[in-house]
Write an enzyme that holds these catalytic residues in place. Structure first.
Site, mmCIF file in Angstrom:
data_model
loop_
_atom_site.group_PDB
_atom_site.id
_atom_site.type_symbol
_atom_site.label_atom_id
_atom_site.label_comp_id
_atom_site.label_asym_id
_atom_site.label_seq_id
_atom_site.Cartn_x
_atom_site.Cartn_y
_atom_site.Cartn_z
ATOM 1 N N GLU A 242 -71.178 13.296 -32.095
ATOM 2 C CA GLU A 242 -71.923 12.523 -30.927
ATOM 3 C C GLU A 242 -72.668 13.337 -30.513
ATOM 4 O OE1 GLU A 242 -70.339 13.118 -25.698
ATOM 5 O OE2 GLU A 242 -68.717 13.376 -27.711
ATOM 6 N N ARG A 243 -73.504 14.762 -31.220
ATOM 7 C CA ARG A 243 -74.473 15.309 -30.350
ATOM 8 C C ARG A 243 -75.636 14.855 -31.562
ATOM 9 N NH1 ARG A 243 -71.088 21.008 -29.964
ATOM 10 N NH2 ARG A 243 -70.287 20.061 -27.485
#
Length: 389
Positions: A242-243
């Site tokens: 996600e990051r």
């Protein structure tokens, strides 16, 4: 990292899709406060863009994460933040653990249609009192026969009003907070699920976000992803993709802001010359582009570590640094660019003003800046221990 012709082909496919299928509709979707997720995702599924790193047996391309990265950069050129965020929820937040740890039956039932674009997915972790502090969630899933019975509430859930299933984190025992949680697939048609009205957000206006209420929602225990009690660990793993998604996506968005600002400053004349001829402006554009390229190097270094199978802590360190820098640089780029648009930049529909609003979320969602700093400090071995009473 040396990219291949296959990387370039995927990039072209993504860019053409953004230019032809998405950007002509963004203004209308922003005005409506929602975009047609099933329609958009189905088109992306047909192009193979929703399962680049997912198993071939479930309809994915089976490629490594570097191929996803070039697509994510191009999705950053979508003329808003809400749609690429929604896509990222589908590909990099709600399905990585399902693809990696889910049983064959669970993947066939939920991952395959998600990759095809037939299902829309949401990640349901945050709660009204627990955002970055994942260990503090209160939603419970108790066993009853062969089922889980789930009760609780989830907050700020992207894609929620259109989703077909949730990848939901719940407490499945009374044990220690890092060992008592499980990730469970929860179909949104299940009895006992209800939604708030769409939340009225500062930015990301075309993304539907709502609070979800779960009142004695019953799902089969076979819907648990991987081993019971390993949900916190699997969610921390999902956070890394996600990051990286957020940081790579920001690259495309920031470059679009810089390019649009340069073009505006070429055509806007003040005091007898184009704005771009002012040294303060063209020097600033050069500085901002340099910062973007530095971030790109960091993002791709994180990607190399991720696909190289090395130390997971190194991936965590680099992904956290990339996400931290992306959020802060997005604020700097959009603020600087907006200034050079003058009064036009203060208009709601201005593209840089939209990026200014949308980009603010990068430093909050997926772990706030302060959480990233804490992770980095811990891995640098400079984070003070908790004080004993």
């Amino acid at each position: 990292m040396k990219l291949t012709p296959e990387h370039d082909a995927l990039r072209r496919t993504a860019r053409q899709f953004v230019e032809k299928e998405l950007n002509p509709n963004i203004d209308a979707w922003e005005e409506e406060g929602i975009f047609p997720a099933h329609e958009v995702f189905k088109k992306m599924g047909d192009l193979g863009l929703l399962g680049i790193c997912k198993p071939e047996e479930n309809g994915g391309l089976g490629l490594d994460y570097s191929y996803n990265m070039v697509v994510v950069e191009e999705l950053g050129r979508i003329a808003c933040g809400g749609v690429p965020m929604a896509i990222g929820v589908q590909t990099d937040m709600a399905t990585p653990a399902l693809a990696r740890f889910g049983s064959k039956e669970l993947r066939d039932e939920f991952l395959t249609p998600a990759i095809a674009g037939d299902y829309v997915a949401s990640i349901a972790v945050s709660e009204p009192h627990a955002g970055s502090d994942v260990a503090a969630i209160k939603t419970t899933a108790r066993k009853d026969g062969d089922d889980y019975v789930i009760s609780g509430t989830k907050m700020w859930i992207t894609n929620s009003t259109q989703s077909d299933f949730l990848c939901l984190l719940a407490n499945t025992s009374d044990g220690k907070p890092h060992l008592n949680k499980s990730l469970i697939v929860v179909p949104t048609k299940s009895k006992g699920i209800s939604f708030s009205k769409k939340l009225n957000k500062l930015g990301m206006r075309s993304s539907d976000t709502a609070q979800i209420f779960l009142d004695e929602v019953r799902v089969p225990q076979r819907y648990v992803i991987g081993a019971e009690g390993m949900g916190f660990t699997m969610q921390m793993m999902q956070f890394q993709e996600e990051r990286m998604y957020g940081a790579a996506n920001a690259l495309g968005g920031m470059e679009a802001c810089i390019e649009q600002t340069i073009e505006y400053c070429r055509t806007r004349t003040t005091f007898g010359q184009p704005l771009i001829d002012n040294q303060a402006i063209h020097f600033r554009m050069a500085e901002l582009q340099t910062e973007v390229e530095l971030l790109r190097a960091l993002v791709w270094k994180a990607c190399e570590a991720h696909i190289g199978g090395g130390d997971p802590m190194e991936v965590t360190r680099l992904a956290s640094m990339a996400k931290l820098k992306a959020g802060r640089l997005m604020r700097e780029v959009t603020d600087s660019c907006l200034q050079y648009w003058g009064g036009q930049g203060f208009m709601w529909d201005n593209p840089v003003a939209r990026a200014y609003r949308d980009g603010r979320l990068i430093s909050i969602g997926g772990g706030a800046d302060e959480i990233m700093l804490g992770i980095i400090c811990k891995l640098m071995n400079i984070l003070p221990g908790k004080k004993k009473a």
